[in-house]
Design a protein around this motif. Structure first.
Motif, PDB file in Angstrom:
ATOM      1  N   VAL A 137       0.854  -1.187   0.000  1.00 45.58           N
ATOM      2  CA  VAL A 137       0.000   0.000   0.000  1.00 45.58           C
ATOM      3  C   VAL A 137       0.886   1.231   0.000  1.00 45.58           C
ATOM      4  CG1 VAL A 137      -1.814   1.248   1.201  1.00 45.58           C
ATOM      5  CG2 VAL A 137      -1.750  -1.237   1.316  1.00 45.58           C
ATOM      6  N   LYS A 138       0.624   2.156  -0.927  1.00 44.00           N
ATOM      7  CA  LYS A 138       1.397   3.395  -0.988  1.00 44.00           C
ATOM      8  C   LYS A 138       0.891   4.367   0.066  1.00 44.00           C
ATOM      9  CE  LYS A 138       2.917   3.342  -5.806  1.00 44.00           C
ATOM     10  NZ  LYS A 138       2.936   4.100  -7.075  1.00 44.00           N
ATOM     11  N   ILE A 139       1.753   4.681   1.017  1.00 44.34           N
ATOM     12  CA  ILE A 139       1.419   5.673   2.027  1.00 44.34           C
ATOM     13  C   ILE A 139       2.578   6.657   2.116  1.00 44.34           C
ATOM     14  CG2 ILE A 139      -0.049   4.120   3.350  1.00 44.34           C
ATOM     15  CD1 ILE A 139       2.202   3.688   5.286  1.00 44.34           C
ATOM     16  N   PRO A 140       2.313   7.887   2.558  1.00 42.89           N
ATOM     17  CA  PRO A 140       3.376   8.877   2.629  1.00 42.89           C
ATOM     18  C   PRO A 140       4.518   8.434   3.547  1.00 42.89           C
ATOM     19  CG  PRO A 140       1.236   9.907   2.903  1.00 42.89           C
ATOM     20  CD  PRO A 140       1.012   8.432   2.935  1.00 42.89           C
ATOM     21  N   LYS A 141       5.711   8.903   3.241  1.00 46.26           N
ATOM     22  CA  LYS A 141       6.880   8.547   4.036  1.00 46.26           C
ATOM     23  C   LYS A 141       6.706   8.959   5.490  1.00 46.26           C
ATOM     24  CE  LYS A 141      11.133   7.350   4.958  1.00 46.26           C
ATOM     25  NZ  LYS A 141      11.481   5.927   5.082  1.00 46.26           N
ATOM     26  N   ALA A 142       6.117  10.132   5.718  1.00 49.64           N
ATOM     27  CA  ALA A 142       5.923  10.612   7.080  1.00 49.64           C
ATOM     28  C   ALA A 142       5.036   9.652   7.872  1.00 49.64           C
ATOM     29  CB  ALA A 142       5.308  12.010   7.064  1.00 49.64           C
ATOM     30  N   THR A 143       3.924   9.233   7.268  1.00 49.67           N
ATOM     31  CA  THR A 143       3.015   8.310   7.943  1.00 49.67           C
ATOM     32  C   THR A 143       3.695   6.980   8.229  1.00 49.67           C
ATOM     33  OG1 THR A 143       1.172   9.344   6.765  1.00 49.67           O
ATOM     34  CG2 THR A 143       0.747   7.245   7.832  1.00 49.67           C
ATOM     35  N   SER A 144       4.444   6.477   7.254  1.00 54.14           N
ATOM     36  CA  SER A 144       5.169   5.221   7.443  1.00 54.14           C
ATOM     37  C   SER A 144       6.188   5.329   8.573  1.00 54.14           C
ATOM     38  CB  SER A 144       5.869   4.832   6.137  1.00 54.14           C
ATOM     39  OG  SER A 144       6.652   3.679   6.310  1.00 54.14           O
ATOM     40  N   LYS A 414      -9.452   7.339  -1.792  1.00 53.01           N
ATOM     41  CA  LYS A 414      -8.425   8.185  -2.401  1.00 53.01           C
ATOM     42  C   LYS A 414      -7.729   9.046  -1.349  1.00 53.01           C
ATOM     43  CE  LYS A 414     -10.909   8.340  -6.786  1.00 53.01           C
ATOM     44  NZ  LYS A 414     -11.529   9.177  -7.823  1.00 53.01           N
ATOM     45  N   LEU A 415      -7.339   8.365  -0.267  1.00 51.51           N
ATOM     46  CA  LEU A 415      -6.744   9.085   0.853  1.00 51.51           C
ATOM     47  C   LEU A 415      -5.448   9.779   0.472  1.00 51.51           C
ATOM     48  CD1 LEU A 415      -7.285   6.628   3.840  1.00 51.51           C
ATOM     49  CD2 LEU A 415      -8.631   8.601   3.184  1.00 51.51           C
ATOM     50  N   PHE A 416      -4.701   9.155  -0.433  1.00 52.59           N
ATOM     51  CA  PHE A 416      -3.386   9.702  -0.762  1.00 52.59           C
ATOM     52  C   PHE A 416      -3.308  10.031  -2.244  1.00 52.59           C
ATOM     53  CE2 PHE A 416      -2.506   6.805   2.886  1.00 52.59           C
ATOM     54  CZ  PHE A 416      -2.358   7.811   3.818  1.00 52.59           C
ATOM     55  N   GLN A 417      -4.268  10.816  -2.672  1.00 49.70           N
ATOM     56  CA  GLN A 417      -4.324  11.183  -4.083  1.00 49.70           C
ATOM     57  C   GLN A 417      -3.117  12.026  -4.472  1.00 49.70           C
ATOM     58  OE1 GLN A 417      -8.059  13.001  -5.103  1.00 49.70           O
ATOM     59  NE2 GLN A 417      -8.241  11.772  -6.941  1.00 49.70           N
ATOM     60  N   GLY A 418      -2.629  12.832  -3.559  1.00 52.56           N
ATOM     61  CA  GLY A 418      -1.471  13.679  -3.843  1.00 52.56           C
ATOM     62  C   GLY A 418      -0.150  13.033  -3.509  1.00 52.56           C
ATOM     63  N   PHE A 419      -0.187  11.721  -3.274  1.00 62.24           N
ATOM     64  CA  PHE A 419       1.035  11.033  -2.865  1.00 62.24           C
ATOM     65  C   PHE A 419       2.079  10.988  -3.968  1.00 62.24           C
ATOM     66  CE2 PHE A 419       3.191   6.825  -2.015  1.00 62.24           C
ATOM     67  CZ  PHE A 419       4.019   7.337  -1.045  1.00 62.24           C
ATOM     68  N   ASP A 420       1.635  11.084  -5.240  1.00 65.14           N
ATOM     69  CA  ASP A 420       2.597  11.074  -6.348  1.00 65.14           C
ATOM     70  C   ASP A 420       3.573  12.233  -6.237  1.00 65.14           C
ATOM     71  OD1 ASP A 420       1.441   8.828  -7.345  1.00 65.14           O
ATOM     72  OD2 ASP A 420       0.155   9.882  -8.780  1.00 65.14           O
ATOM     73  N   ASP A 421       3.122  13.371  -5.676  1.00 64.19           N
ATOM     74  CA  ASP A 421       4.023  14.507  -5.478  1.00 64.19           C
ATOM     75  C   ASP A 421       5.154  14.125  -4.537  1.00 64.19           C
ATOM     76  OD1 ASP A 421       2.311  15.921  -7.086  1.00 64.19           O
ATOM     77  OD2 ASP A 421       1.207  16.821  -5.419  1.00 64.19           O
ATOM     78  N   ASP A 422       4.816  13.395  -3.469  1.00 64.41           N
ATOM     79  CA  ASP A 422       5.848  12.941  -2.537  1.00 64.41           C
ATOM     80  C   ASP A 422       6.837  12.015  -3.224  1.00 64.41           C
ATOM     81  OD1 ASP A 422       4.497  14.354  -0.663  1.00 64.41           O
ATOM     82  OD2 ASP A 422       3.718  12.634   0.450  1.00 64.41           O
ATOM     83  N   GLU A 423       6.337  11.127  -4.076  1.00 65.99           N
ATOM     84  CA  GLU A 423       7.219  10.202  -4.788  1.00 65.99           C
ATOM     85  C   GLU A 423       8.161  10.941  -5.727  1.00 65.99           C
ATOM     86  OE1 GLU A 423       4.573   7.355  -6.633  1.00 65.99           O
ATOM     87  OE2 GLU A 423       5.256   5.847  -5.204  1.00 65.99           O
ATOM     88  N   GLU A 424       7.634  11.966  -6.402  1.00 62.79           N
ATOM     89  CA  GLU A 424       8.465  12.737  -7.325  1.00 62.79           C
ATOM     90  C   GLU A 424       9.555  13.492  -6.578  1.00 62.79           C
ATOM     91  OE1 GLU A 424       7.999  16.142 -10.819  1.00 62.79           O
ATOM     92  OE2 GLU A 424       6.220  15.298  -9.841  1.00 62.79           O
ATOM     93  N   ILE A 425       9.194  14.081  -5.436  1.00 61.78           N
ATOM     94  CA  ILE A 425      10.187  14.780  -4.613  1.00 61.78           C
ATOM     95  C   ILE A 425      11.260  13.814  -4.147  1.00 61.78           C
ATOM     96  CG2 ILE A 425      10.529  15.974  -2.414  1.00 61.78           C
ATOM     97  CD1 ILE A 425       7.719  17.167  -2.785  1.00 61.78           C
ATOM     98  N   HIS A 426      10.825  12.615  -3.690  1.00 60.71           N
ATOM     99  CA  HIS A 426      11.775  11.603  -3.231  1.00 60.71           C
ATOM    100  C   HIS A 426      12.699  11.167  -4.369  1.00 60.71           C
ATOM    101  CE1 HIS A 426      13.288   8.193  -0.937  1.00 60.71           C
ATOM    102  NE2 HIS A 426      13.015   7.405  -1.967  1.00 60.71           N
ATOM    103  N   HIS A 427      12.141  10.981  -5.569  1.00 61.50           N
ATOM    104  CA  HIS A 427      12.943  10.562  -6.725  1.00 61.50           C
ATOM    105  C   HIS A 427      13.969  11.639  -7.085  1.00 61.50           C
ATOM    106  CE1 HIS A 427      13.993   8.916 -10.639  1.00 61.50           C
ATOM    107  NE2 HIS A 427      13.734  10.095 -11.170  1.00 61.50           N
ATOM    108  N   ASN A 428      13.546  12.911  -7.109  1.00 63.06           N
ATOM    109  CA  ASN A 428      14.461  14.002  -7.456  1.00 63.06           C
ATOM    110  C   ASN A 428      15.573  14.150  -6.420  1.00 63.06           C
ATOM    111  OD1 ASN A 428      12.961  14.571  -9.746  1.00 63.06           O
ATOM    112  ND2 ASN A 428      11.694  16.115  -8.732  1.00 63.06           N
ATOM    113  N   THR A 429      15.224  13.985  -5.149  1.00 59.56           N
ATOM    114  CA  THR A 429      16.230  14.069  -4.089  1.00 59.56           C
ATOM    115  C   THR A 429      17.250  12.944  -4.212  1.00 59.56           C
ATOM    116  OG1 THR A 429      14.574  15.039  -2.616  1.00 59.56           O
ATOM    117  CG2 THR A 429      16.584  14.203  -1.596  1.00 59.56           C
ATOM    118  N   LYS A 430      16.760  11.747  -4.515  1.00 55.72           N
ATOM    119  CA  LYS A 430      17.645  10.590  -4.691  1.00 55.72           C
ATOM    120  C   LYS A 430      18.588  10.807  -5.874  1.00 55.72           C
ATOM    121  CE  LYS A 430      17.425   5.576  -5.415  1.00 55.72           C
ATOM    122  NZ  LYS A 430      16.503   4.422  -5.620  1.00 55.72           N
ATOM    123  N   LEU A 431      18.057  11.343  -6.969  1.00 55.91           N
ATOM    124  CA  LEU A 431      18.868  11.606  -8.155  1.00 55.91           C
ATOM    125  C   LEU A 431      19.936  12.655  -7.863  1.00 55.91           C
ATOM    126  CD1 LEU A 431      19.332  11.092 -11.158  1.00 55.91           C
ATOM    127  CD2 LEU A 431      17.632  12.854 -11.655  1.00 55.91           C
TER     128      LEU A 431
END
Length: 522
Positions: A137-144, A414-431
């Motif tokens: 299940v995709k959940i925000p990093k903060a919640t995890s 659709k609790l985490f509809q905006g979660f893709d933004d978090d994933e993109e931020i995480h991907h850019n930071t990793k890169l």
């Protein structure tokens, strides 16, 4: 023993198959293991697995908590420490209090002290089940991070409640002053001992000529040593293991070699996997014995099930109430955080998720089984079998109902509809981190060795490699075709090296080492 050993081996094989099946179904594997144990318990003629209640904590808890403390992000724990400590201590105390009040009013002859025994047992969510949630299940990093940090600490608070409640049941009295001093000693003494023993083991790793095998052996005995020493001086063994584990985890690069870290991770993964699997199977396998105890006590099975359902509802309700209370406290006392965009979007559904993720498991089972059979005066411990049965119902319902419905709840609402933004931020930071690392290495090598080793073919090759790496601005250079080609090249290398093993001049150890290097590269 000869009849029990094959049964245990079959259980281990069953754990492996059920975990594979759970991964295919995309559900947390503890759910299938509990249900499988429940089904197996109805098979006639099977051996009964019994564990000494005095050993249940010592066998399972230390390594499970230690491994979890190595996996959790201490940085994220510091970032979210307010809500983590609130859920790990205040929410656990609140939940145990509600369970004590409700069970005292609902169950005939059930005292407040017995209610706190039950509350201490069922109040902590399970770390293993919680850790399995983000896999499917995709959940925000903060919640995890909050869920992982909470599940790491709430065991200590619940077991402190459990221990004090047992004393109250056994003595018939509760002295607040003594309890307060004992609580502080258990809390600070446990943390202090964990840090001290952690420092001792770091010294051993650093100053003794250890290799990977001995390093891993030391890490395996470390949590048991921390837990045992703390319990001998009446501190919290759980807090000792957690504090020591977090300390060692954050200093792992200073005392463990790369080979020890790589091999140790595999050993620990398999070890903890088997421990978790056995515990969750035991939860199901114990049902028949628990039901027999209920019937011997004279409590109708339907009545006992009703008690378990009500207590489970109290657990879920207490967690949801606490989650929304934490949200309101943030709005009132931390308005800057409350007005942030992400907080405003998720302010109403995050508490709902937090309330629905409180699956019970290993610690609750261990605590229930650790209830002594008799009181200090020799009398049978009151309502022991009923407490065991209610605990089993709470574990079963929270694991199955909440565990199976959580993915659907998140998807449909659709609790985490905006979660893709978090994933993109995480991907850019990793890169950005990877690019910075490559550039840093290239500048270091060029500055230190460029002039000194001009004309050296091997040094020029290293410089050229890192120069090329620093110029790659993203990871898109590897597409599906190139990735498949690399995998084929790795496979071809392994086939070639395996064939070399038939030639006398090539040592098998060298071949194995080279294959290991290829495995690491892949």
């Amino acid at each position: 023993m000869h009849t029990l050993l094959p049964f245990i081996l079959v259980l281990i094989l069953l754990i492996v198959f059920l975990t594979i099946w759970a991964n295919q179904l995309k559900i947390a594997y503890p759910i299938l293991l509990v249900l499988a144990g429940l089904a197996i318990s109805f098979v006639p003629g099977l051996p009964i697995l019994k564990i000494d209640p005095d050993l249940i904590f010592f066998i399972f808890l230390p390594p499970l908590l230690y491994e979890a403390s190595w996996s959790v992000s201490f940085k994220e724990m510091k970032k979210w420490w307010r809500i983590i400590f609130s859920f790990a201590f205040l929410v656990v105390f609140f939940t145990a209090f509600l369970v004590a009040i409700v069970s005292n009013q609902m169950i005939p002859g059930f005292s407040i002290a017995l209610g706190f025994v039950l509350g201490g047992i069922v109040s902590p969510p399970d770390a293993v089940s919680t850790g399995a949630i983000p896999k499917f299940v995709k959940i925000p990093k903060a919640t995890s991070s909050i869920l992982e940090g909470e599940s790491l600490l709430n065991d200590a608070s619940s077991l402190i409640i459990f221990r004090f409640a047992l004393v109250a049941v056994g003595t018939g009295q509760f002295i607040w002053q003594e309890a307060g001093m004992d609580f502080l000693w258990m809390l600070f003494g446990g943390v202090g001992l964990g840090l001290l023993i952690g420092q001792i083991f770091i010294w051993i790793h650093k100053h003794l000529p250890t290799d990977a095998a001995s390093d891993i052996a030391l890490t395996l005995i470390t949590p048991y040593f921390m837990y045992w020493v703390a319990e001998q001086v009446h501190c919290s063994g759980v807090l000792a293991v957690v504090a020591g584990g977090l300390y060692l985890s954050n200093n792992r690069l200073s005392f463990l070699a790369a080979s020890s870290r790589i091999k140790g991770a595999s050993v620990w993964e398999s070890f903890v996997f088997l421990l978790n699997g056995m515990v969750f199977l035991l939860i199901g396998l114990d049902l028949q014995e628990i039901v027999a105890g209920i019937r011997a006590h004279g409590t109708p099975l339907s009545t006992a099930i009703g008690y378990g359902v009500v207590v489970t509802i109290v657990l879920i309700a207490a967690r949801m109430i606490s989650a929304y209370a934490a949200m309101l406290a943030t709005i009132i006392f931390r308005p800057k955080v409350a007005h942030q965009h992400q907080f405003r979007i998720r302010r109403w559904y995050t508490p709902l998720l937090m309330g629905w993720t409180g699956m019970r498991g290993v610690v609750s089972l261990a605590a229930a089984l650790a209830i002594p059979l008799t009181l200090p005066n020799g009398e049978a411990f009151p309502h022991r079998n009923l407490i065991l049965f209610i605990t089993f119902i709470a574990i079963l319902l929270t694991l199955v109902v909440q565990g199976l419905t959580l993915p659907t709840l998140i998807a449909r609402t659709k609790l985490f509809q905006g979660f893709d933004d978090d994933e993109e931020i995480h991907h850019n930071t990793k890169l950005k981190m990877k690019l910075g690392l490559k550039s840093h290495v290239y500048n270091y090598v060029k500055e230190k060795y460029d002039n000194e080793y001009q004309g050296d073919a091997s040094m020029e090759r290293i410089l050229k490699y890192w120069e090329d790496q620093s110029k790659i601005q993203d990871n898109n250079w590897m597409n599906g075709v190139s990735k498949q080609m690399l995998l084929e090249i790795f496979a071809v290398q392994r086939v070639y090296l395996t064939a070399l093993n038939n030639e006398a001049e090539f040592d098998e150890e060298l071949i194995r080492h080279q294959i290991y290097q290829i495995d690491l590269e892949e």
